[in-house]
Design a protein around this motif. Sequence first.
Motif, PDB file in Angstrom:
ATOM      1  N   THR A 247       0.826  -1.209   0.000  1.00  0.00           N
ATOM      2  CA  THR A 247       0.000   0.000   0.000  1.00  0.00           C
ATOM      3  C   THR A 247       0.859   1.258   0.000  1.00  0.00           C
ATOM      4  OG1 THR A 247      -1.698  -1.203   1.240  1.00  0.00           O
ATOM      5  CG2 THR A 247      -1.879   1.197   1.175  1.00  0.00           C
ATOM      6  N   LEU A 248       1.883   1.271   0.845  1.00  0.00           N
ATOM      7  CA  LEU A 248       2.779   2.431   0.904  1.00  0.00           C
ATOM      8  C   LEU A 248       3.523   2.627  -0.411  1.00  0.00           C
ATOM      9  CD1 LEU A 248       4.299   1.983   4.484  1.00  0.00           C
ATOM     10  CD2 LEU A 248       2.879   3.887   3.719  1.00  0.00           C
ATOM     11  N   TYR A 249       3.957   1.535  -0.992  1.00  0.00           N
ATOM     12  CA  TYR A 249       4.744   1.620  -2.226  1.00  0.00           C
ATOM     13  C   TYR A 249       3.968   2.327  -3.333  1.00  0.00           C
ATOM     14  CZ  TYR A 249       7.780   0.263  -6.093  1.00  0.00           C
ATOM     15  OH  TYR A 249       8.617   0.296  -7.191  1.00  0.00           O
ATOM     16  N   PHE A 250       2.672   2.068  -3.414  1.00  0.00           N
ATOM     17  CA  PHE A 250       1.871   2.643  -4.480  1.00  0.00           C
ATOM     18  C   PHE A 250       1.146   3.935  -4.072  1.00  0.00           C
ATOM     19  CE2 PHE A 250       2.160  -1.829  -5.855  1.00  0.00           C
ATOM     20  CZ  PHE A 250       2.622  -1.641  -7.150  1.00  0.00           C
ATOM     21  N   THR A 251       1.375   4.396  -2.834  1.00  0.00           N
ATOM     22  CA  THR A 251       0.675   5.590  -2.348  1.00  0.00           C
ATOM     23  C   THR A 251       1.596   6.782  -2.142  1.00  0.00           C
ATOM     24  OG1 THR A 251      -0.991   4.221  -1.244  1.00  0.00           O
ATOM     25  CG2 THR A 251      -0.816   6.517  -0.535  1.00  0.00           C
ATOM     26  N   VAL A 252       2.757   6.557  -1.502  1.00  0.00           N
ATOM     27  CA  VAL A 252       3.605   7.693  -1.132  1.00  0.00           C
ATOM     28  C   VAL A 252       4.249   8.314  -2.368  1.00  0.00           C
ATOM     29  CG1 VAL A 252       4.077   6.702   1.132  1.00  0.00           C
ATOM     30  CG2 VAL A 252       5.662   6.261  -0.742  1.00  0.00           C
ATOM     31  N   ASP A 253       4.544   9.603  -2.252  1.00  0.00           N
ATOM     32  CA  ASP A 253       5.166  10.346  -3.346  1.00  0.00           C
ATOM     33  C   ASP A 253       6.638   9.974  -3.478  1.00  0.00           C
ATOM     34  OD1 ASP A 253       2.742  11.638  -3.619  1.00  0.00           O
ATOM     35  OD2 ASP A 253       3.354  13.347  -2.376  1.00  0.00           O
ATOM     36  N   ARG A 254       7.106   9.910  -4.714  1.00  0.00           N
ATOM     37  CA  ARG A 254       8.523   9.647  -4.955  1.00  0.00           C
ATOM     38  C   ARG A 254       9.359  10.876  -4.607  1.00  0.00           C
ATOM     39  NH1 ARG A 254       5.650   5.265  -5.106  1.00  0.00           N
ATOM     40  NH2 ARG A 254       6.502   3.580  -6.383  1.00  0.00           N
ATOM     41  N   ASN A 255       8.798  12.042  -4.827  1.00  0.00           N
ATOM     42  CA  ASN A 255       9.481  13.294  -4.482  1.00  0.00           C
ATOM     43  C   ASN A 255       8.524  14.161  -3.664  1.00  0.00           C
ATOM     44  OD1 ASN A 255      12.059  13.077  -6.107  1.00  0.00           O
ATOM     45  ND2 ASN A 255      10.543  12.787  -7.733  1.00  0.00           N
ATOM     46  N   PRO A 256       8.343  13.823  -2.386  1.00  0.00           N
ATOM     47  CA  PRO A 256       7.368  14.533  -1.554  1.00  0.00           C
ATOM     48  C   PRO A 256       7.709  16.011  -1.395  1.00  0.00           C
ATOM     49  CG  PRO A 256       8.737  13.078  -0.220  1.00  0.00           C
ATOM     50  CD  PRO A 256       9.037  12.759  -1.645  1.00  0.00           C
ATOM     51  N   ALA A 257       6.663  16.808  -1.233  1.00  0.00           N
ATOM     52  CA  ALA A 257       6.815  18.267  -1.265  1.00  0.00           C
ATOM     53  C   ALA A 257       7.548  18.837  -0.063  1.00  0.00           C
ATOM     54  CB  ALA A 257       5.430  18.909  -1.375  1.00  0.00           C
ATOM     55  N   TYR A 258       7.528  18.128   1.071  1.00  0.00           N
ATOM     56  CA  TYR A 258       8.060  18.728   2.303  1.00  0.00           C
ATOM     57  C   TYR A 258       9.275  17.977   2.840  1.00  0.00           C
ATOM     58  CZ  TYR A 258       3.535  20.910   1.899  1.00  0.00           C
ATOM     59  OH  TYR A 258       2.445  21.584   1.419  1.00  0.00           O
ATOM     60  N   ALA A 259       9.926  17.207   1.968  1.00  0.00           N
ATOM     61  CA  ALA A 259      11.128  16.486   2.382  1.00  0.00           C
ATOM     62  C   ALA A 259      12.231  17.487   2.705  1.00  0.00           C
ATOM     63  CB  ALA A 259      11.590  15.549   1.271  1.00  0.00           C
ATOM     64  N   GLY A 260      13.123  17.095   3.596  1.00  0.00           N
ATOM     65  CA  GLY A 260      14.251  17.969   3.912  1.00  0.00           C
ATOM     66  C   GLY A 260      14.473  18.131   5.399  1.00  0.00           C
ATOM     67  N   THR A 261      13.404  17.906   6.191  1.00  0.00           N
ATOM     68  CA  THR A 261      13.559  18.045   7.646  1.00  0.00           C
ATOM     69  C   THR A 261      13.192  16.764   8.369  1.00  0.00           C
ATOM     70  OG1 THR A 261      11.289  18.869   7.867  1.00  0.00           O
ATOM     71  CG2 THR A 261      13.044  20.506   7.582  1.00  0.00           C
ATOM     72  N   ALA A 262      12.982  15.706   7.620  1.00  0.00           N
ATOM     73  CA  ALA A 262      12.489  14.472   8.232  1.00  0.00           C
ATOM     74  C   ALA A 262      13.490  13.850   9.190  1.00  0.00           C
ATOM     75  CB  ALA A 262      12.117  13.459   7.147  1.00  0.00           C
ATOM     76  N   GLU A 263      14.774  14.060   8.925  1.00  0.00           N
ATOM     77  CA  GLU A 263      15.784  13.479   9.811  1.00  0.00           C
ATOM     78  C   GLU A 263      15.573  13.956  11.236  1.00  0.00           C
ATOM     79  OE1 GLU A 263      20.640  13.225  10.331  1.00  0.00           O
ATOM     80  OE2 GLU A 263      19.761  14.327   8.661  1.00  0.00           O
ATOM     81  N   GLU A 264      15.122  15.186  11.401  1.00  0.00           N
ATOM     82  CA  GLU A 264      14.908  15.739  12.730  1.00  0.00           C
ATOM     83  C   GLU A 264      13.703  15.117  13.420  1.00  0.00           C
ATOM     84  OE1 GLU A 264      14.582  19.903  12.218  1.00  0.00           O
ATOM     85  OE2 GLU A 264      16.584  20.155  11.402  1.00  0.00           O
ATOM     86  N   GLU A 265      12.805  14.479  12.635  1.00  0.00           N
ATOM     87  CA  GLU A 265      11.600  13.921  13.214  1.00  0.00           C
ATOM     88  C   GLU A 265      11.840  12.547  13.817  1.00  0.00           C
ATOM     89  OE1 GLU A 265       8.668  15.478  13.314  1.00  0.00           O
ATOM     90  OE2 GLU A 265       9.412  17.238  12.269  1.00  0.00           O
ATOM     91  N   ALA A 266      12.879  11.837  13.383  1.00  0.00           N
ATOM     92  CA  ALA A 266      13.121  10.478  13.843  1.00  0.00           C
ATOM     93  C   ALA A 266      13.747  10.500  15.228  1.00  0.00           C
ATOM     94  CB  ALA A 266      14.048   9.739  12.867  1.00  0.00           C
TER      95      ALA A 266
END
Length: 429
Positions: free
Chosen positions: A186-205
């Motif tokens: 489900t995730l493979y066919f749903t999530v964006d390949r180039n999501p609009a807000y990528a760049g700060t996710a490392e801080e979320e983990a």
Amino acid sequence: MKVDNSFSYGKIFVIGGGFFALTLVWTFYNAYMPLILGDYIESRAIRGAIMGLDNLLAVILIPIIGAWSDRVDTSIGNRLPFLVAGMPAAAVFFILIPFGAAWALWLLIIVDIIFLFAMTIYRAPVIALMPDHTPPEKRSTANGIINFMGGVGAIIALFGLSALYGIDRAYPFIVAGSLLLLTFITLYFTVDRNPAYAGTAEEEAEETQAFQSLAAGLGKIKKPEFRGQLFVLIAIFVYFIGYTGMEAQFTVYAVEHLKMDESTAGMTLGFFSLSFVLFAIPAGLVGSKWGKAPAMLVGLILLPLIFVIIPFLHGLASFLPFGSETLLLQAVLFLGGIAWAFINVQAYPFVADLGGKTKIGYFTGLYYLFSMSSAIVAPGLLGFLMDVFGHTALFYGAALSFLLAFYFLKKGSSIINDNTAAISNSKTG
């Protein structure tokens, strides 16, 4: 800020499905793997040490993988390669755990290590999908959805999968592994390949934040001006020993000491998780009214009182009309989950505020570092107490950890309040 039209809460729920499957698998694994290991290993300390392996891998490897997933560039984006490598493998080897256990200890350990490594590969990237797809102003709401999905996963694991475990040991592993595989598709066919807000996710983990705090200089917290904050962090480390150790060893206590059916043991532990989910929001409201530290202190007094009652329930149950020790234990654990909500709901916001707005990231990392580090040693430590002093030592040891945490939190918050008052007086003076 420009809002991307690709954002949707429906997509967040799909991403939350990844956290649902993650929590479902981990919760069931933590509850039943000690029992499976018990087929070959009598020592609760050794079983607990093996249970701490996943947390050790998390602290060491997940920050590296999370940072790697921030930088890698492929035709399917930066997160999906890790999901492709980790989720199917984790699903398959989770399904294989009961079959490996039926064959030999060495095979069980090999299957377990591969499963843990596969989970480690995709854990940080799947969590990072939420901030990748969510604008900053909506991340609190989106995170609430993610945590809700995780809570549902934990409840289903301890009630639904536990019931299947009573029918056949392999069934819950097959169902959970299949759900994990379905979630991946489900995730493979749903999530964006180039999501609009990528760049700060490392801080979320959380694991990445823990690693960053260690790398940035853990020694800073030893400075005199941070003495109160250090006591607060020690309190969190200590009480997570009690919580994590109890969670990992409860089914061992219930099955070996109370002679409870294995599936019933898991469902009984589920009442603790159920009440935490139900009372998380009310506990947050109480913390807003009383203050975070006072609400935590109430929980740190109530929970050890509840834990020390548990070893006496067997004798008490014989005097009650319904005579059901299991029902009584479930009721007491439900109360324990409420007390845990008073503690855990306040903990992260309290720590994040310790350094003011300029040090939120630093103290967030320290929170995860201290809480996750305790999970490495807790199952083995409380298992050792059970080996030496008997099964009931699980709850006495856990209760002691919460009482020690009460002391450190009270002392730390008092020092912080005194320092704040002194700074305020110096400014007005």
